[in-house]
Design an enzyme around this catalytic site. Sequence first.
Site, PDB file in Angstrom:
ATOM      1  N   HIS A 199      -6.384  -6.481  -6.723  1.00 30.57           N
ATOM      2  CA  HIS A 199      -7.807  -6.155  -6.672  1.00 30.57           C
ATOM      3  C   HIS A 199      -8.554  -6.814  -5.523  1.00 30.57           C
ATOM      4  O   HIS A 199      -9.530  -6.268  -5.011  1.00 30.57           O
ATOM      5  CB  HIS A 199      -8.494  -6.533  -7.994  1.00 30.57           C
ATOM      6  CG  HIS A 199      -9.940  -6.163  -8.018  1.00 30.57           C
ATOM      7  ND1 HIS A 199     -10.952  -7.086  -7.852  1.00 30.57           N
ATOM      8  CD2 HIS A 199     -10.539  -4.960  -8.140  1.00 30.57           C
ATOM      9  CE1 HIS A 199     -12.121  -6.462  -7.892  1.00 30.57           C
ATOM     10  NE2 HIS A 199     -11.902  -5.174  -8.072  1.00 30.57           N
TER      11      HIS A 199
ATOM     12  N   GLU B 194      -5.412   3.843 -10.949  1.00 29.97           N
ATOM     13  CA  GLU B 194      -6.007   3.241  -9.754  1.00 29.97           C
ATOM     14  C   GLU B 194      -5.103   2.216  -9.092  1.00 29.97           C
ATOM     15  O   GLU B 194      -4.399   1.471  -9.764  1.00 29.97           O
ATOM     16  CB  GLU B 194      -7.335   2.560 -10.137  1.00 29.97           C
ATOM     17  CG  GLU B 194      -8.062   1.971  -8.947  1.00 29.97           C
ATOM     18  CD  GLU B 194      -9.249   1.109  -9.341  1.00 29.97           C
ATOM     19  OE1 GLU B 194     -10.269   1.177  -8.642  1.00 29.97           O
ATOM     20  OE2 GLU B 194      -9.140   0.356 -10.342  1.00 29.97           O
TER      21      GLU B 194
ATOM     22  N   GLU C  73      -7.685   2.589  -3.528  1.00 30.22           N
ATOM     23  CA  GLU C  73      -8.915   2.096  -2.907  1.00 30.22           C
ATOM     24  C   GLU C  73      -8.592   1.263  -1.674  1.00 30.22           C
ATOM     25  O   GLU C  73      -7.746   0.372  -1.730  1.00 30.22           O
ATOM     26  CB  GLU C  73      -9.743   1.251  -3.884  1.00 30.22           C
ATOM     27  CG  GLU C  73     -11.028   0.731  -3.244  1.00 30.22           C
ATOM     28  CD  GLU C  73     -11.860  -0.172  -4.139  1.00 30.22           C
ATOM     29  OE1 GLU C  73     -12.710  -0.909  -3.606  1.00 30.22           O
ATOM     30  OE2 GLU C  73     -11.654  -0.150  -5.375  1.00 30.22           O
TER      31      GLU C  73
ATOM     32  N   HIS D 285      -8.356   1.954 -14.886  1.00 31.34           N
ATOM     33  CA  HIS D 285      -8.890   0.947 -13.970  1.00 31.34           C
ATOM     34  C   HIS D 285      -7.933  -0.229 -13.852  1.00 31.34           C
ATOM     35  O   HIS D 285      -7.760  -0.995 -14.805  1.00 31.34           O
ATOM     36  CB  HIS D 285     -10.251   0.485 -14.494  1.00 31.34           C
ATOM     37  CG  HIS D 285     -10.939  -0.520 -13.645  1.00 31.34           C
ATOM     38  ND1 HIS D 285     -11.139  -1.827 -14.052  1.00 31.34           N
ATOM     39  CD2 HIS D 285     -11.469  -0.432 -12.397  1.00 31.34           C
ATOM     40  CE1 HIS D 285     -11.789  -2.486 -13.113  1.00 31.34           C
ATOM     41  NE2 HIS D 285     -11.997  -1.666 -12.095  1.00 31.34           N
TER      42      HIS D 285
ATOM     43  N   ASP E 287      -5.820  -0.687  -6.116  1.00 33.20           N
ATOM     44  CA  ASP E 287      -6.577  -1.410  -5.090  1.00 33.20           C
ATOM     45  C   ASP E 287      -5.568  -1.925  -4.072  1.00 33.20           C
ATOM     46  O   ASP E 287      -4.521  -2.453  -4.449  1.00 33.20           O
ATOM     47  CB  ASP E 287      -7.339  -2.586  -5.713  1.00 33.20           C
ATOM     48  CG  ASP E 287      -8.445  -2.129  -6.639  1.00 33.20           C
ATOM     49  OD1 ASP E 287      -9.213  -1.235  -6.248  1.00 33.20           O
ATOM     50  OD2 ASP E 287      -8.541  -2.674  -7.755  1.00 33.20           O
TER      51      ASP E 287
END
Length: 322
Positions: free
Chosen positions: A74, A59, A165, A32, A61
Amino acid sequence: MKKFILLLIIIFGCKTPENKSDFMKQKIVIAHRGASGYLPEHTIEAKAMAHAMNVDFIEQDLVLSKDDVPIVIHDIYLDDVTDVAEKFPTRKRKDNRFYVIDFTFEELKTLQVSERFDPKTGEQIYKNRFPKNTGNFKLHSLQDEIELIQGLNKSTHKNIGIYPEIKEPEFHKKEGKNLSETVLKVLSDYGYKTKKDNCILQCFDAKELERIRVKLKSELFLVQLIEFPEETKQLNYFATYADGIGPWYKQILDKKVDGKFTFTSLVFDAHELGLKVHSYTFRADALDEFSSFEEMMQTLLIEADVDGVFTDFPDLVVDFLN
């Protein structure tokens, strides 16, 4: 020869393309924002550390810069993880926030990144993590990160995937930006096009994720992130375009009976529809209702039977599953 290769995999924990081709069958560990329990989130250093921990996915973002470069960060804001307020004090908007989209990539690269903090008070959010305002960390692009991960995969003989994401797509549209199209182009350029490729694309915005599948015709593995209680009742709709869901772990827990957790029907219902369940966020330093991180992992990964987890402490989850 095959026995020798298998022995190497067992000893060194290396993940090869062969044993990852059907990667969604196993329980997966998603770093994460990288190994963010140990290094400032979404820094190249946090991603390299996560890769060394033998996670399944890392991950990213994604938010667009002023010149349309996908930046790994993020939020659409800069002022809670960088020194933007010191370097560019006049560039804040009327709400007193500094936005990634107002800066070029070259400008963004001049900022220092630190452990997340409250921009109003300056207080570090997670007190026992990497000390705020120390080290020399920078922002980077999606292209930078993909090249790091693909390069490490080659040099270490692993096949660790990416898990980008799409952040705040409606905000980007109002600003005249096409975030999803830009990200999909980069992913395609680097070989991430179908479910067979080691990439999972996620988004909280259901309409946007459906658009990515239907209008933009993406063949990637798509995960619908969910945050609000009413969204847990939309699984049939999600299953028309997504391959999995990403719920907050508290949406899976029901109540404790005689010291044992009981569960909502969310995981079972998702599995009945063929949806994988990747739950967020597992933090060893923010346990809430759990007495230990081990209890959290045992409860959700084993007893609730989620298929994967987003975690700030990927090494602990990898060790637990091993």
